[in-house]
Design an enzyme around this catalytic site. Structure first.
Site, mmCIF file in Angstrom:
data_model
loop_
_atom_site.group_PDB
_atom_site.id
_atom_site.type_symbol
_atom_site.label_atom_id
_atom_site.label_comp_id
_atom_site.label_asym_id
_atom_site.label_seq_id
_atom_site.Cartn_x
_atom_site.Cartn_y
_atom_site.Cartn_z
ATOM 1 N N ASN A 117 0.788 -1.233 0.000
ATOM 2 C CA ASN A 117 0.000 0.000 0.000
ATOM 3 C C ASN A 117 0.828 1.294 0.000
ATOM 4 O OD1 ASN A 117 0.904 -0.303 2.572
ATOM 5 N ND2 ASN A 117 -1.095 -0.478 3.540
ATOM 6 N N GLU A 131 9.212 5.570 16.345
ATOM 7 C CA GLU A 131 9.672 5.182 15.013
ATOM 8 C C GLU A 131 10.826 6.063 14.521
ATOM 9 O OE1 GLU A 131 6.030 5.080 12.701
ATOM 10 O OE2 GLU A 131 5.235 3.414 13.897
HETATM 11 P P1 IDP Z 1 -1.228 1.145 8.458
HETATM 12 O O1 IDP Z 1 -0.004 0.955 7.583
HETATM 13 O O2 IDP Z 1 -2.367 1.753 7.683
HETATM 14 O O3 IDP Z 1 -0.923 1.886 9.743
HETATM 15 P P2 IDP Z 1 -1.307 -1.306 10.044
HETATM 16 O O4 IDP Z 1 -2.554 -1.938 10.554
HETATM 17 O O5 IDP Z 1 -0.426 -0.593 11.023
HETATM 18 O O6 IDP Z 1 -1.750 -0.312 8.853
HETATM 19 O O7 IDP Z 1 -0.474 -2.438 9.306
HETATM 20 C C1 IDP Z 1 0.850 -2.207 8.895
HETATM 21 C C2 IDP Z 1 1.040 -2.768 7.499
HETATM 22 O O8 IDP Z 1 0.897 -4.193 7.528
HETATM 23 C C3 IDP Z 1 -0.004 -2.297 6.478
HETATM 24 O O9 IDP Z 1 0.293 -1.027 5.922
HETATM 25 C C4 IDP Z 1 0.060 -3.406 5.454
HETATM 26 O O10 IDP Z 1 1.180 -3.264 4.579
HETATM 27 C C5 IDP Z 1 0.266 -4.642 6.335
HETATM 28 N N1 IDP Z 1 -1.013 -5.282 6.715
HETATM 29 C C6 IDP Z 1 -1.914 -4.828 7.618
HETATM 30 N N2 IDP Z 1 -2.965 -5.654 7.719
HETATM 31 C C7 IDP Z 1 -2.714 -6.686 6.865
HETATM 32 C C8 IDP Z 1 -3.449 -7.886 6.519
HETATM 33 O O11 IDP Z 1 -4.548 -8.167 7.016
HETATM 34 N N3 IDP Z 1 -2.869 -8.696 5.585
HETATM 35 C C9 IDP Z 1 -1.668 -8.410 5.008
HETATM 36 N N4 IDP Z 1 -0.946 -7.313 5.303
HETATM 37 C C10 IDP Z 1 -1.472 -6.452 6.223
#
Ligand code: IDP
Ligand code: MG
Length: 139
Positions: A117, A131
């Site tokens: 993403n 961080e």
């Molecule tokens: P964020 O980046 O929007 O803060 P977080 O929940 O902190 O989202 O998750 C960190 C990163 O882990 C996400 O940006 C994404 O790349 C990955 N990620 C989060 N949830 C999932 C999932 O359900 N499956 C696969 N990758 C995930």
């Protein structure tokens, strides 16, 4: 002035989106204070994503985040933590609104099951401090 930590993730670097992302940060009026192209180390990622290490997708997240160089940075500005999160858009590309970075550029999924993403941003003042310290050895 509030600071946040951001990343331009390996998928975005690979796709030539560094300039696009930095341009949005600059046009918004945030000031980039630190900026570096680097290869993420597995231990650093485990510390960075400490809350996610037990998730079933964590190995895929590690593979994604070590799949190529990424850009790390620190920027500051008014309410930059929340504003940058809004500019990024929702975590899941399919939920990210058009106009947000993820809504405009993120793909639904990459070669593995991680969510590719494009960008990262700290989610709170405490996370930003943690961080920045982790990636730049400072507070
Ligand atoms: P964020 O980046 O929007 O803060 P977080 O929940 O902190 O989202 O998750 C960190 C990163 O882990 C996400 O940006 C994404 O790349 C990955 N990620 C989060 N949830 C999932 C999932 O359900 N499956 C696969 N990758 C995930
Ligand atoms: Mg997060």
């Amino acid at each position: 002035m509030e600071k946040t930590f951001f990343m331009i993730k390996p998928d975005a670097v690979r796709r030539g989106l560094i300039g696009e992302v930095l341009s949005r940060i600059e046009k918004r009026g945030f000031v980039i204070e630190r900026l570096e192209l680097c290869q993420a180390d597995e231990n650093l990622l485990k510390a960075h994503y400490a809350a996610l290490v037990d998730e079933p997708f964590f190995p895929d997240l590690l593979a994604y985040m070590t799949s190529g160089p990424l850009v790390i940075g620190v920027m500051f500005g008014n309410d930059v933590i929340a504003s940058w999160r809004l500019m990024m858009g929702a975590t899941k590309p399919q939920e990210a609104l058009p106009g947000t970075i993820r809504g405009d550029f993120a793909q639904a999924a990459g070669a593995n099951q991680s969510i590719e993403n494009v960008v990262h941003g700290s989610d709170s003042a405490a996370s930003a401090k943690r961080e920045i310290g982790l990636w730049f050895n400072e507070v």
